[in-house]
Design an enzyme around this catalytic site. Sequence first.
Site, PDB file in Angstrom:
ATOM      1  N   CYS A  25       0.844  -1.203   0.000  1.00 32.85           N
ATOM      2  CA  CYS A  25       0.000   0.000   0.000  1.00 32.85           C
ATOM      3  C   CYS A  25       0.882   1.256   0.000  1.00 32.85           C
ATOM      4  O   CYS A  25       1.512   1.535  -1.007  1.00 32.85           O
ATOM      5  CB  CYS A  25      -0.992  -0.039   1.152  1.00 32.85           C
ATOM      6  SG  CYS A  25      -2.472   0.913   0.798  1.00 32.85           S
ATOM      7  N   HIS A  62      -3.625  -5.034   0.579  1.00 34.69           N
ATOM      8  CA  HIS A  62      -3.029  -5.551   1.819  1.00 34.69           C
ATOM      9  C   HIS A  62      -3.094  -7.081   1.846  1.00 34.69           C
ATOM     10  O   HIS A  62      -4.049  -7.650   2.394  1.00 34.69           O
ATOM     11  CB  HIS A  62      -3.772  -4.994   3.033  1.00 34.69           C
ATOM     12  CG  HIS A  62      -3.508  -3.554   3.286  1.00 34.69           C
ATOM     13  ND1 HIS A  62      -2.453  -3.112   4.046  1.00 34.69           N
ATOM     14  CD2 HIS A  62      -4.150  -2.442   2.857  1.00 34.69           C
ATOM     15  CE1 HIS A  62      -2.462  -1.790   4.093  1.00 34.69           C
ATOM     16  NE2 HIS A  62      -3.478  -1.360   3.370  1.00 34.69           N
ATOM     17  N   GLU A  68      -1.525  -9.121   3.605  1.00 39.63           N
ATOM     18  CA  GLU A  68      -1.355  -9.718   4.944  1.00 39.63           C
ATOM     19  C   GLU A  68      -2.671 -10.179   5.555  1.00 39.63           C
ATOM     20  O   GLU A  68      -2.684 -11.097   6.374  1.00 39.63           O
ATOM     21  CB  GLU A  68      -0.625  -8.748   5.884  1.00 39.63           C
ATOM     22  CG  GLU A  68      -1.383  -7.486   6.285  1.00 39.63           C
ATOM     23  CD  GLU A  68      -1.186  -6.303   5.329  1.00 39.63           C
ATOM     24  OE1 GLU A  68      -0.930  -6.545   4.133  1.00 39.63           O
ATOM     25  OE2 GLU A  68      -1.317  -5.146   5.782  1.00 39.63           O
TER      26      GLU A  68
HETATM   27  N1  GLN Z   1      -1.968   6.790   2.676  1.00 36.75           N
HETATM   28  C1  GLN Z   1      -2.073   5.998   1.486  1.00 36.75           C
HETATM   29  C2  GLN Z   1      -3.430   6.138   0.832  1.00 36.75           C
HETATM   30  O1  GLN Z   1      -4.375   6.556   1.445  1.00 36.75           O
HETATM   31  C3  GLN Z   1      -1.762   4.544   1.779  1.00 36.75           C
HETATM   32  C4  GLN Z   1      -2.759   3.891   2.684  1.00 36.75           C
HETATM   33  C5  GLN Z   1      -2.277   2.584   3.246  1.00 36.75           C
HETATM   34  O2  GLN Z   1      -1.097   2.305   3.228  1.00 36.75           O
HETATM   35  N2  GLN Z   1      -3.180   1.791   3.790  1.00 36.75           N
HETATM   36  O3  GLN Z   1      -3.584   5.807  -0.325  1.00 36.75           O
END
Ligand code: GLN
Length: 546
Positions: free
Chosen positions: A383, A520, A522
């Site tokens: 992310c 994500h 994970e």
């Molecule tokens: N801050 C980034 C976004 O909003 C990444 C978010 C995250 O890593 N969950 O896109």
Amino acid sequence: MKTKYIFVTGGVLSSLGKGLSAASLGALLQTRSLSVTIQKLDPYINVDPGTMNPFQHGEVFVTDDGAETDLDLGHYERYLDVPMTHKNNTTSGAIYNSVIAKERRGDYLGATVQVIPHITDEIKSKVLSLAEGEDAPDVAIIEIGGTVGDIEGLPFLEAIRQLRSDLGRDNCLNIHLTLVPYLRYAGEHKTKPTQHSVKELLSIGIQPDIILCRCEQSIPQEMRRKIALFCNVDQDAVFSAVDVKNIYELPLKFYEEGFDQKVAIMLRLPARNARLDAWEKLVHDCADPRGNVTIAIVGKYVELKEAYKSLHEALVHGGVANRVSVELRYVNSETVDETNVVSLFKGCDGILVPGGFGYRGVEGKIAAIRYARENRVPFFGICLGMQCAVIEFARNVALLNDANSEEFNQLSEHKVIYLMAEWFDFRTKNVEKRDAASDKGGTMRLGAYPCKILPETKAYASYLKPSVEERHRHRYEFNNAFREILMQKGMLFSGVSPDDSLVEIMELPDHPWFLGCQFHPEFKSRPMDAHPLFREFIKAAKKYAE
Ligand code: GLN
């Protein structure tokens, strides 16, 4: 009535491992051929933990259907391997929210709206919703957050008190988890905190059926008799939950105690003999690694390990799949810069940059990524970690000097990561959430989305299939205006949305293992079935270590 209910409350103090205990009991009942679901009731006022600082609450776990939930749901999924949904977690805030909405609509027909019955009825309907439909589970475990005696937990306890008479005694079981400290200087276990906690429960009308005692070492028989006597439970209904080195040993420990058997008898469950081979193999493999890798996690929330719970577990799973033990080195991204990378990452076999929000620590993450790219250290970006990898590459390889994310610099000429407004206008699955887009809660791209995997890529070599579904929680996206130039410079976009409009995975083909994903992974890793990307990342780290 098919579904039997098990209510799990906690006494004495928090952090006794109620979530892990509930999940382990659920897993054991599954090995007896019963279907199980688990629900967490959280007494705080936030509607969901999505708006909470990870330092306060730990990780926000995301479900396929896009609910932002308590991290205990991660334990439930990992132990039960059953996908959780928004139904599996609710909070006081969510309960009050829906009661107040009904009140405004006039649904209560002029009645005075009160904690009892309106709030308690709403809680009960959330609990009972687990048993709706054709595939209602044999067992629903309900974990009540917080500690007995907290003011805010009272409506939940009152609701489960009522449910016992609503559903019938044979269909409900109350388990109370307490702490039985061992006083070294006195050489004995102390039962008084447990007695007090049970007294507190009794004063609100709940008699526990089983007492589960968190303790350093197994509690001697005469102490169990004493607890049984003072707390009105069967002598064989007091169990030890001893400290374990590896959390996946817990189901086996509970089995040795006869915990699940007692539960099955008391609830008259049609339980078969437990089949523990898979759990035994897992514990055996964890205890007998053939090597060791060190992975650096470069993030902002490193002081609170709970903030990276699923990530930590997924790395452990990746280790199990490769028969290596994984040592994690948490590196505070705010302390990293170009001058200290060599010393900070010395001895690391892989570098992982996890998700996060806000600019603080981002330049440190970018410095760590540059180090991994230039020194051919396996790198995994998740992310925000992927977004930082794109920024790093744009700045240092494509020479787009001020490349940045719109989240950090709105004035940058090269916003390689940007806010895709159309997302919220056309694509957000949940209309209510789109309409609430001015609120902070629930305004992200949340939950499972499909992703196409390009053949002959590291992503494909991991998944071994052309399409997957992964869970998201972010606002910003890769900016397609830069796809062409970054591709020319050697970046490969190996995972994209089915219509090709969104970049989901990027990798560098001329690096041993350098991959970033916008989702994500994970959240979908399991101890007995490591997530493919974590499995391959650890495999690359193992190779690097050799
Ligand atoms: N801050 C980034 C976004 O909003 C990444 C978010 C995250 O890593 N969950 O896109």
